[in-house]
Design a protein around this motif. Structure first.
Motif, mmCIF file in Angstrom:
data_model
loop_
_atom_site.group_PDB
_atom_site.id
_atom_site.type_symbol
_atom_site.label_atom_id
_atom_site.label_comp_id
_atom_site.label_asym_id
_atom_site.label_seq_id
_atom_site.Cartn_x
_atom_site.Cartn_y
_atom_site.Cartn_z
ATOM 1 N N TYR A 105 0.841 -1.196 0.000
ATOM 2 C CA TYR A 105 0.000 0.000 0.000
ATOM 3 C C TYR A 105 0.874 1.242 0.000
ATOM 4 N N TYR B 211 -3.578 4.702 -6.426
ATOM 5 C CA TYR B 211 -4.819 4.783 -5.639
ATOM 6 C C TYR B 211 -5.721 5.948 -6.034
ATOM 7 N N GLY C 30 -7.403 3.017 8.995
ATOM 8 C CA GLY C 30 -7.095 2.513 7.648
ATOM 9 C C GLY C 30 -7.545 3.553 6.638
ATOM 10 N N CYS C 31 -7.239 4.825 6.947
ATOM 11 C CA CYS C 31 -7.786 5.961 6.169
ATOM 12 C C CYS C 31 -7.170 6.080 4.789
ATOM 13 N N GLY C 32 -6.036 5.421 4.550
ATOM 14 C CA GLY C 32 -5.398 5.485 3.238
ATOM 15 C C GLY C 32 -5.067 6.911 2.838
ATOM 16 N N PHE D 249 -9.732 9.350 1.645
ATOM 17 C CA PHE D 249 -10.955 9.358 0.826
ATOM 18 C C PHE D 249 -12.193 9.741 1.651
ATOM 19 N N ASP E 128 -3.304 5.276 9.598
ATOM 20 C CA ASP E 128 -2.934 4.273 8.583
ATOM 21 C C ASP E 128 -1.461 3.906 8.765
ATOM 22 N N PRO E 129 -1.119 2.635 8.506
ATOM 23 C CA PRO E 129 0.285 2.225 8.647
ATOM 24 C C PRO E 129 1.125 2.468 7.393
ATOM 25 N N ALA E 130 0.479 2.764 6.245
ATOM 26 C CA ALA E 130 1.238 2.880 4.985
ATOM 27 C C ALA E 130 1.680 4.335 4.778
ATOM 28 N N PHE F 164 -4.818 -0.862 12.950
ATOM 29 C CA PHE F 164 -6.038 -1.234 13.673
ATOM 30 C C PHE F 164 -5.676 -1.909 15.000
ATOM 31 N N GLU F 165 -4.613 -2.719 14.953
ATOM 32 C CA GLU F 165 -4.248 -3.497 16.135
ATOM 33 C C GLU F 165 -3.556 -2.640 17.186
ATOM 34 N N THR G 140 -13.278 2.238 6.079
ATOM 35 C CA THR G 140 -13.777 1.724 4.799
ATOM 36 C C THR G 140 -12.731 0.842 4.117
ATOM 37 N N LEU G 141 -13.098 -0.403 3.934
ATOM 38 C CA LEU G 141 -12.321 -1.384 3.169
ATOM 39 C C LEU G 141 -10.882 -1.550 3.645
ATOM 40 N N ALA G 142 -10.713 -1.554 4.966
ATOM 41 C CA ALA G 142 -9.392 -1.760 5.563
ATOM 42 C C ALA G 142 -9.367 -2.953 6.532
#
Ligand SMILES: C[S@@+](CC[C@H](N)C(=O)[O-])C[C@H]1O[C@@H](n2cnc3c(N)ncnc32)[C@H](O)[C@@H]1O
Length: 273
Positions: A10, A18, A52-54, A57, A77-79, A102-103, A118-120
């Protein structure tokens, strides 16, 4: 299973593609927009976290609708590659981006009014640890809105992808690639929420399965796929050849409406009773 490959991909590969319009407006992007449209912030929702907001979006979609000055939005987000784009793009001063998973969410206990994701969640190493973290950061009267894939998402479409992968990878490699994603049923995710949230007396949980066949041309499919799923082919040496093969195979399944993708998503909403 080493899930670091997901975050690495990612950060480097997926983040490059993306932001393309097809990824934002077609298939998963379209489903995200529809999901976020239904999210309502009420007056007490002053601290919002998107896990996991990427590339941000959700904030693109939601911040204009809610102009109140005293809302704080946190994107986790981790990426690093995804966060870099998010920071450059989102100029709203109320939004802060933080490195985290998340963890292990870098937010204090009982501080969040609403969690959005969303989608993470299907990419995480442990859904249990993730839900435990959500319980920790959420205020007692907080709420959660999560969109994630359901077990059967893209079952038929992925048969085509795996057929092509077979030419490039061993069965074990394919098995490991398939395991990168958590494929979970409605009942399984319900049980996990029940473990950490008291659904009998404190919280109401609604989980809906959203199924839809989405048609697109080969380029549309390859665009969302390269923005979201390149980690599954990280072990393939000749990626260009793989994509060419995939293109040929996908075109065999073309109908009058286009190439079908069998979307199956979980819409999870947790609210205080
Ligand atoms: C498909 S993208 C979704 C991004 C954004 N929510 C959206 O809808 O555009 C998946 C995101 O999940 C992130 N991710 C992967 N593993 C994660 C984890 N363990 N915890 C939180 N986010 C993770 C990825 O870095 C990526 O940004």
């Amino acid at each position: 299973m080493d899930k670091r490959i997901i975050i690495e991909n990612y950060s480097v590969q997926n983040s490059i593609t993306y932001e393309n319009d097809t990824n934002k407006n077609f298939l998963y992007g379209q489903a995200t927009k529809e999901f976020v449209k239904k999210i309502k912030l009420n007056n007490k929702d002053n601290v919002i976290a998107d896990i996991g907001c990427g590339t941000g979006f959700v904030f693109e979609l939601i911040t204009k609708k809610y102009q109140k000055n005293n809302i704080n939005f946190y994107g986790i987000d981790p990426a690093k590659g995804m966060l870099k784009i998010a920071k450059k793009k989102i100029k709203d001063k109320r939004v802060k981006f933080i490195d985290g998973t998340f963890e292990k969410i870098n937010l204090k206990n009982n501080t969040i009014d609403k969690v959005i994701s969303t989608l993470a969640l299907h990419w995480v190493a442990s859904i249990d640890k993730s839900i435990k973290e959500l319980k920790r950061i959420l205020k007692n009267n907080g709420s959660i809105d999560i969109l994630m894939i359901e077990k059967n998402d893209g079952k038929n479409f992925k048969k085509i992808v795996f057929k092509v992968m077979k030419k490039f990878l061993t069965n074990k490699q394919i098995f490991n690639a398939a395991k990168l994603i958590n494929r979970i049923t409605k009942n399984e995710i319900k049980k996990k929420f029940e473990k950490y949230f008291n659904l009998e007396s404190n919280y109401k949980l609604s989980i809906k399965i959203k199924k839809k066949i989405i048609y697109g041309n080969c380029d549309d499919h390859l665009k969302w796929w390269s923005a979201r799923s390149q980690q599954v082919i990280s072990e393939i040496k000749n990626k260009k050849l793989f994509i060419n093969n995939l293109r040929k195979e996908l075109n065999k399944f073309k109908t009058k409406k286009g190439i079908p993708f069998d979307l199956s998503l979980l819409e999870i909403r947790l609210t205080k009773k």
